[in-house]
Each structure stands twice: as structure tokens, then as C-alpha cells.
Write a protein that holds these residues in place. Sequence first.
Motif: not given
Length: 180
Positions: A64-72, A163-165, A167-173
Motif C-alpha cells: 500500500r505504501t508503494a503507491f502515490d498516496g491515498g487517492p491513487q 491513473g497509476v504509472d 512503469v514508474l511503479l515498477a522502477d520505484r519497487i
Amino acid sequence: MQNRTPRIPQQPAPNHRAETDAELTDELAVVVTGARRRALRDGDQQIDTAHLLHSLIESDPAVRTAFDGGPQLARVLGYLVQRSIGYGLRWQGAVEDSGAIPVVSGAPGAGVEGWSPSAASAMEEAHRRAGLRGQERAGGLDLLGALAADRQCRAVEVLERAGVDTVLLADRIGEASGLG
């Protein structure tokens, strides 16, 4: 405790290999069990990547913390809930196989009835990621990274509609776990 989820007669009996696999953390075993329960409740023949994503978000705080905050995160859960109550995304009766990650026989779920090829591949990729970090067991972020990296899977479709990017999510992880 008795399972309250009724089995649909035409569905095969659940295969519990993935839940008891020594390569899964306790947390990921809970995710797989939740995904299987969700698939049965939804009337789906297989656990797919959207079932895994839904269970992963519900049960793993690190995910859950891997996302860009609560709204996403709320938007992602909204799409997943719509699917589980029969609205929005409809995939029942269709086999999920993105072909993005080849299925490796011997992986938890690979070649096992009850798993979509994409879900089995995501589990194998999660194990590979854990191995690259020197870990024997895959965790929730390993699985989320594997799901986000498979551009053709149902989990990515849900994430992108919310609305989740991916590619960015996979890169961040990958960066956070030392793989990026």
C-alpha cells in the motif's frame, strides 16, 4: 474454522501447492489464499493477476505504501471492487495470458490448474526478484513489481485505469529493493 466460501460445483478443487510452497513468505501465502478465495467467489476458473493485485493491496501494508498516496490507492481499490461485484472490468470466462513473461514449469502455479498463465508467470518473476536480492522467499513487493512490469496483464490494466504509472511503479519497487 470452516471455509464459508461456497465451491462452485463445475470448478476444480483448489490446489494448495502455492500456499504451502517453501518459497513464499507467510505474507505472500496469505495473498495467494485471498486471491484464490476471491477467484472462487467471483466465479472465475483461475486466479488471475487482478485477483493477486486485489489480495496484495488488502493484506500487505508495504504494498500500500508503494503507491502515490491515498487517492491513487483508493482509485485502484475502486476498480478492483467494481470488478468483484460484477461491474466495470469483465473478464469472466477468458483466460489471462499476456505472454509478456514466459511461463516456467515448476513455478508455484505454473502448469497448475486454477492459475492463469500470467498469474503463474508473475509468481515466478516474484521468486526471481527475491533470488536476485539474495532472499529465499518472495514477498509482496516482489509480486507487485512483477505485476507492474507485465504490461499486458489484467493487474496493469486496473492500475493504469486508476491513473497509476506502472512503469514508474515498477522502477520505484526495483530501486527500493536494489534491483533497479
